[in-house]
Scaffold this active site. Sequence first.
Site, PDB file in Angstrom:
ATOM      1  N   CYS A  46       0.976  -1.092   0.092  1.00  0.00           N
ATOM      2  CA  CYS A  46       0.084   0.255  -0.168  1.00  0.00           C
ATOM      3  C   CYS A  46       0.419   1.286   0.473  1.00  0.00           C
ATOM      4  O   CYS A  46       0.603   2.213  -0.372  1.00  0.00           O
ATOM      5  CB  CYS A  46      -0.822   0.020   1.295  1.00  0.00           C
ATOM      6  SG  CYS A  46      -1.860  -1.776   1.200  1.00  0.00           S
ATOM      7  N   ASN A  67      -9.772   0.236  -0.734  1.00  0.00           N
ATOM      8  CA  ASN A  67      -8.890   0.499  -0.363  1.00  0.00           C
ATOM      9  C   ASN A  67      -8.223  -0.561  -1.249  1.00  0.00           C
ATOM     10  O   ASN A  67      -8.071  -1.551  -1.592  1.00  0.00           O
ATOM     11  CB  ASN A  67      -8.168  -0.542   0.833  1.00  0.00           C
ATOM     12  CG  ASN A  67      -6.750  -0.459   1.321  1.00  0.00           C
ATOM     13  OD1 ASN A  67      -5.778  -0.093   0.604  1.00  0.00           O
ATOM     14  ND2 ASN A  67      -6.209  -0.984   2.060  1.00  0.00           N
ATOM     15  N   HIS A 112      -3.478   7.663   1.628  1.00  0.00           N
ATOM     16  CA  HIS A 112      -4.013   5.883   1.500  1.00  0.00           C
ATOM     17  C   HIS A 112      -5.387   5.992   1.844  1.00  0.00           C
ATOM     18  O   HIS A 112      -5.094   6.001   3.034  1.00  0.00           O
ATOM     19  CB  HIS A 112      -2.603   4.861   1.421  1.00  0.00           C
ATOM     20  CG  HIS A 112      -3.341   3.492   1.610  1.00  0.00           C
ATOM     21  ND1 HIS A 112      -3.320   3.079   0.740  1.00  0.00           N
ATOM     22  CD2 HIS A 112      -3.186   2.841   2.691  1.00  0.00           C
ATOM     23  CE1 HIS A 112      -4.398   1.906   0.238  1.00  0.00           C
ATOM     24  NE2 HIS A 112      -3.828   1.864   2.132  1.00  0.00           N
TER      25      HIS A 112
HETATM   26  O1  UT7 Z   1      -3.332  -0.581   3.154  1.00  0.00           O
HETATM   27  C1  UT7 Z   1      -2.949  -1.386   4.111  1.00  0.00           C
HETATM   28  C2  UT7 Z   1      -3.157  -1.347   5.304  1.00  0.00           C
HETATM   29  N1  UT7 Z   1      -4.251  -1.722   6.179  1.00  0.00           N
HETATM   30  C3  UT7 Z   1      -5.448  -1.530   6.715  1.00  0.00           C
HETATM   31  O2  UT7 Z   1      -5.020   0.047   7.168  1.00  0.00           O
HETATM   32  C4  UT7 Z   1      -6.216  -1.637   7.837  1.00  0.00           C
HETATM   33  C5  UT7 Z   1      -5.871  -1.502   9.194  1.00  0.00           C
HETATM   34  N2  UT7 Z   1      -7.508  -1.736  10.117  1.00  0.00           N
HETATM   35  C6  UT7 Z   1      -8.519  -1.717  10.027  1.00  0.00           C
HETATM   36  O3  UT7 Z   1      -8.952  -1.191   9.016  1.00  0.00           O
HETATM   37  C7  UT7 Z   1      -9.496  -2.478  10.850  1.00  0.00           C
HETATM   38  O4  UT7 Z   1      -8.393  -2.851  11.765  1.00  0.00           O
HETATM   39  C8  UT7 Z   1     -10.636  -3.155   9.997  1.00  0.00           C
HETATM   40  C9  UT7 Z   1     -11.013  -2.662   9.401  1.00  0.00           C
HETATM   41  C10 UT7 Z   1      -9.771  -4.635   9.242  1.00  0.00           C
HETATM   42  C11 UT7 Z   1     -11.534  -4.495  11.319  1.00  0.00           C
HETATM   43  O5  UT7 Z   1     -11.683  -3.114  12.159  1.00  0.00           O
HETATM   44  P1  UT7 Z   1     -11.742  -3.438  13.805  1.00  0.00           P
HETATM   45  O6  UT7 Z   1     -12.604  -2.185  14.714  1.00  0.00           O
HETATM   46  O7  UT7 Z   1     -10.519  -3.554  14.132  1.00  0.00           O
HETATM   47  O8  UT7 Z   1     -12.392  -5.264  14.245  1.00  0.00           O
HETATM   48  P2  UT7 Z   1     -11.659  -5.913  14.773  1.00  0.00           P
HETATM   49  O9  UT7 Z   1     -10.782  -6.902  13.819  1.00  0.00           O
HETATM   50  O10 UT7 Z   1     -11.361  -5.485  15.620  1.00  0.00           O
HETATM   51  O11 UT7 Z   1     -12.920  -7.381  14.661  1.00  0.00           O
HETATM   52  C12 UT7 Z   1     -14.032  -6.620  16.057  1.00  0.00           C
HETATM   53  C13 UT7 Z   1     -15.350  -7.721  15.268  1.00  0.00           C
HETATM   54  C14 UT7 Z   1     -14.853  -9.176  15.147  1.00  0.00           C
HETATM   55  O12 UT7 Z   1     -15.905 -10.043  16.406  1.00  0.00           O
HETATM   56  P3  UT7 Z   1     -15.791 -10.041  18.402  1.00  0.00           P
HETATM   57  O13 UT7 Z   1     -14.549 -11.210  17.742  1.00  0.00           O
HETATM   58  O14 UT7 Z   1     -15.454  -8.187  18.280  1.00  0.00           O
HETATM   59  O15 UT7 Z   1     -16.577 -10.977  17.772  1.00  0.00           O
HETATM   60  C15 UT7 Z   1     -14.931  -8.839  14.404  1.00  0.00           C
HETATM   61  O16 UT7 Z   1     -15.031 -10.701  13.763  1.00  0.00           O
HETATM   62  O17 UT7 Z   1     -15.442  -7.312  14.534  1.00  0.00           O
HETATM   63  C16 UT7 Z   1     -16.147  -8.742  13.473  1.00  0.00           C
HETATM   64  N3  UT7 Z   1     -15.622  -8.622  11.859  1.00  0.00           N
HETATM   65  C17 UT7 Z   1     -16.831  -8.590  11.622  1.00  0.00           C
HETATM   66  N4  UT7 Z   1     -18.146  -8.293  11.392  1.00  0.00           N
HETATM   67  C18 UT7 Z   1     -18.856  -8.077  10.578  1.00  0.00           C
HETATM   68  C19 UT7 Z   1     -14.382  -8.970  10.885  1.00  0.00           C
HETATM   69  N5  UT7 Z   1     -14.867  -8.517   9.978  1.00  0.00           N
HETATM   70  C20 UT7 Z   1     -16.587  -8.236   9.843  1.00  0.00           C
HETATM   71  C21 UT7 Z   1     -17.186  -7.788   8.427  1.00  0.00           C
HETATM   72  N6  UT7 Z   1     -18.448  -8.091   9.045  1.00  0.00           N
HETATM   73  N7  UT7 Z   1     -16.813  -7.602   7.505  1.00  0.00           N
END
Ligand code: UT7
Length: 325
Positions: free
Chosen positions: A115, A282, A252
Amino acid sequence: MAFIRSVIRGVGAHLPKRVMTNDDLSRLVDTTDAWIRERTGIEERHIAEEGELTSDLGIAASRQALVRAGIDPVDIDLVVCATSTPDRTFPATGVRIQAGLGITRGAAFDVQAVCSGFIYALSIADNFLKTGQFKRAVVVGAETFSRILDWSDRGTCVLFGDGAGAVVLEAQTQLGSREDRGILATRIRSDGRFEDLLYVDGGPGSTKTTGHLRMNGREVFRHAVQKIAGVIEETLVMTGYAPGEVDLYVPHQANKRILDGIAHRLGIEPAKIVYTLARHGNTSAASIPLALNQALEDRRLTEGRLVLMEAMGGGLTWGAALARW
Ligand code: UT7
């Protein structure tokens, strides 16, 4: 004292026609439009058709940038393509883009910094132009991440999209002051200790397969805000500008919460941020030039504006660039 700067003469972009909405994704994996919007800011993304390659997107974006720059492709002597989704393991997608544009002189190659690829490519091209080795460069960010996604992993497949953007750089003699036009400073960084946070679990040298993207989103998020804010501060210090003097912040596009967090931390006004992730998701190395193109079409990117770009991605790699349009 006379000083050579890389002046950005043109910007172009190309997105595949096919649009995939959050609702479309909710039919593939256990997710909802509300979750994706709230947690990322993404509403839809473009997906390449079968046979529509990274180089096809890159060629279209580069052609538009060249037309807008009023520069004939034969006058280009450097093509740098940032991509992690090359058409083939080799030759470089940049060389295929060079051929597609009808350029037969100079050099073309790929840069692989995920990225952060566009910032890396811009920095490399800028340094070649400043040393006088090349005169005019096309810098492309082009990706078809849809091909390396695990479409059963809701934690990653909802985030990415396909597309390409390009800029045309020209070496021009400037005064060497901070008021110069062109790229004023770039800073690139990497730290391979964090490889396991964001990687593809395949490759020709390990599994002989392409593999799928794997990410620890929460950890990447944490590093992003901290590392990007740091490299922006370094870039501004190099040029003597304060965050408040930036006219346009073109980050980005990974997650709206990351963009807003960095802007808040540095004191950059929300009105100065360019957002495209609602429509593009993204697009990895393509996201910054796609956002530049959006800002241009919205008439926010005009001559004289001070433009700050930044990114972080797999590696980890990260970087920032400051340019006067
Ligand atoms: O470009 C390269 C660099 N990449 C990035 O910068 C990405 C950086 N990270 C992010 O943008 C975020 O961490 C994400 C969008 C990937 C995830 O958001 P988050 O607020 O960090 O969520 P999380 O991973 O902590 O997950 C929270 C909950 C989990 O459920 P439990 O364990 O709390 O029950 C996940 O399983 O959300 C769940 N979850 C989803 N639920 C519905 C994860 N993905 C999804 C989804 N739909 N697509």
